[in-house]
Design an enzyme around this catalytic site. Sequence first.
Site, PDB file in Angstrom:
ATOM      1  N   MET A 108     -28.086  45.870  -7.465  1.00  9.14           N
ATOM      2  CA  MET A 108     -27.680  46.484  -6.205  1.00  9.14           C
ATOM      3  C   MET A 108     -26.797  45.553  -5.383  1.00  9.14           C
ATOM      4  SD  MET A 108     -28.816  49.627  -5.584  1.00  9.14           S
ATOM      5  CE  MET A 108     -29.104  49.757  -3.822  1.00  9.14           C
ATOM      6  N   ARG A 112     -23.053  46.374  -4.232  1.00  9.26           N
ATOM      7  CA  ARG A 112     -22.636  46.457  -2.832  1.00  9.26           C
ATOM      8  C   ARG A 112     -21.308  45.749  -2.609  1.00  9.26           C
ATOM      9  NH1 ARG A 112     -28.769  45.805  -0.241  1.00  9.26           N
ATOM     10  NH2 ARG A 112     -29.295  48.017  -0.541  1.00  9.26           N
ATOM     11  N   TYR A 251     -23.385  55.273  -0.431  1.00  8.13           N
ATOM     12  CA  TYR A 251     -24.141  54.864  -1.618  1.00  8.13           C
ATOM     13  C   TYR A 251     -24.262  53.352  -1.773  1.00  8.13           C
ATOM     14  CZ  TYR A 251     -19.698  55.067  -4.504  1.00  8.13           C
ATOM     15  OH  TYR A 251     -18.450  54.921  -5.031  1.00  8.13           O
ATOM     16  N   GLU A 252     -25.186  52.975  -2.653  1.00 10.95           N
ATOM     17  CA  GLU A 252     -25.624  51.579  -2.836  1.00 10.95           C
ATOM     18  C   GLU A 252     -26.208  51.000  -1.546  1.00 10.95           C
ATOM     19  OE1 GLU A 252     -25.958  50.737  -5.674  1.00 10.95           O
ATOM     20  OE2 GLU A 252     -24.500  51.914  -6.804  1.00 10.95           O
ATOM     21  N   GLY A 253     -26.896  51.836  -0.804  1.00 14.03           N
ATOM     22  CA  GLY A 253     -27.494  51.426   0.469  1.00 14.03           C
ATOM     23  C   GLY A 253     -26.579  51.799   1.612  1.00 14.03           C
TER      24      GLY A 253
END
Length: 407
Positions: A108, A112, A251-253
């Site tokens: 992740m 990011r 996305y990806e947090g």
Amino acid sequence: EDGSYAISGSKIFITWGDHDLTENIIHLVLARTPDAPPGPKGISLFVVPKFVLDENGNPGNRNAVEIVSIEHKLGIHASPTCVMSFDKATGYLVGEENHGMRYMFTMMNQARLEVGLEGLSVAQRAYEHAAEYAKERIQGRALGSGGSSSIIDHADVRRMLMTMKAYSEAMRCLVYDAAAAEDRHQNAQDEAARVAAGNRLALLTPIAKSWCTDRGVEIASIGIQVLGGMGFIEESGAAQFYRDVRITPIYEGTNGIQALDLVMRKLPMDDGSVITSYLDEIAALDGPLEEGGDELEGLRTHLAAALGSVRTATEWLNSSDDVQARMAGATPYQEMLGTLAGGYYLARQALAALQNADSDSWLAAKISTARFYGVNLLPKVHGLLAGVTDGPDLLFAIDDEHIGAPA
């Protein structure tokens, strides 16, 4: 008996969940084993292949993994996003049981940075597309012109293009700095240098992801505005940049999660010394900017003022015991720090360009871009300060029944 697990459940938002471009597809799946403890500490990571390998290591029988549906999305239409179903699918444990979240965040954090790069990439393309159109589109007569003018000669269009250019160059520098920190963290021979690079990478990751994607959306929107009515027409291509980049703050947090990570975890690192060192690094540029003379004096002044506001916000957040207040100020702080960082990197570029700018128009443009950023974009930092330090009361002052109610 063979050490595998039977995985059942569903997953959503799975990019390229199925295709025929490769012999096999490997799904990384977070799941709980029967005796796992509750919460995140009970999550394990599994590899679930589309085809279970045979005794020779080749794709064999089809695993019990199926696509339930393909999502209909605002953008990134070339990338199928799937809902997946697992019905006692064969899976293999990755690492140790109950450590899945820690393993997944290795991926992740890298992702990011890559999403931050994606925000930059779409922004750059939107900028180039808008600039090309502005040079070719004839409309009106610019002040002082003897005839019809390209819209790039009009001040407001020029402001939009300079904003796109300045943000894009600042974003590129931020992504480069984060990538360089990752390289040093992986390859430094000295342990102290490796730790310092890891801390810098940890600090810059949420900023690179969030600030570059927020600016990517903004730049794509400005690109539509440059094209005017044609920007709203699919034929021009400008709308696709906006539709595609709009996913990047999500996305990806989400960027709200990035802000919480920055404020709650990254600012307190080493008793606040990591962020303090970064801000001190920016402060150290004041002397060289002063030596740059009158041409860089305005940039120097605005950078120092923005740094002062960010220091005030940083000290307030790191000294507050009110968790809700810190969380409430996280998003405006993240934008403050990203905007300051962008000005810092462009100031460094301007200093590097100064020596040969008289004989190189490309280098001269670096200086002008940095000066534009200092005057037009860096001052936004000050307007965000109150939102950081005001606390959460106004966010929750209105009862839920009045949120979303008719005006």
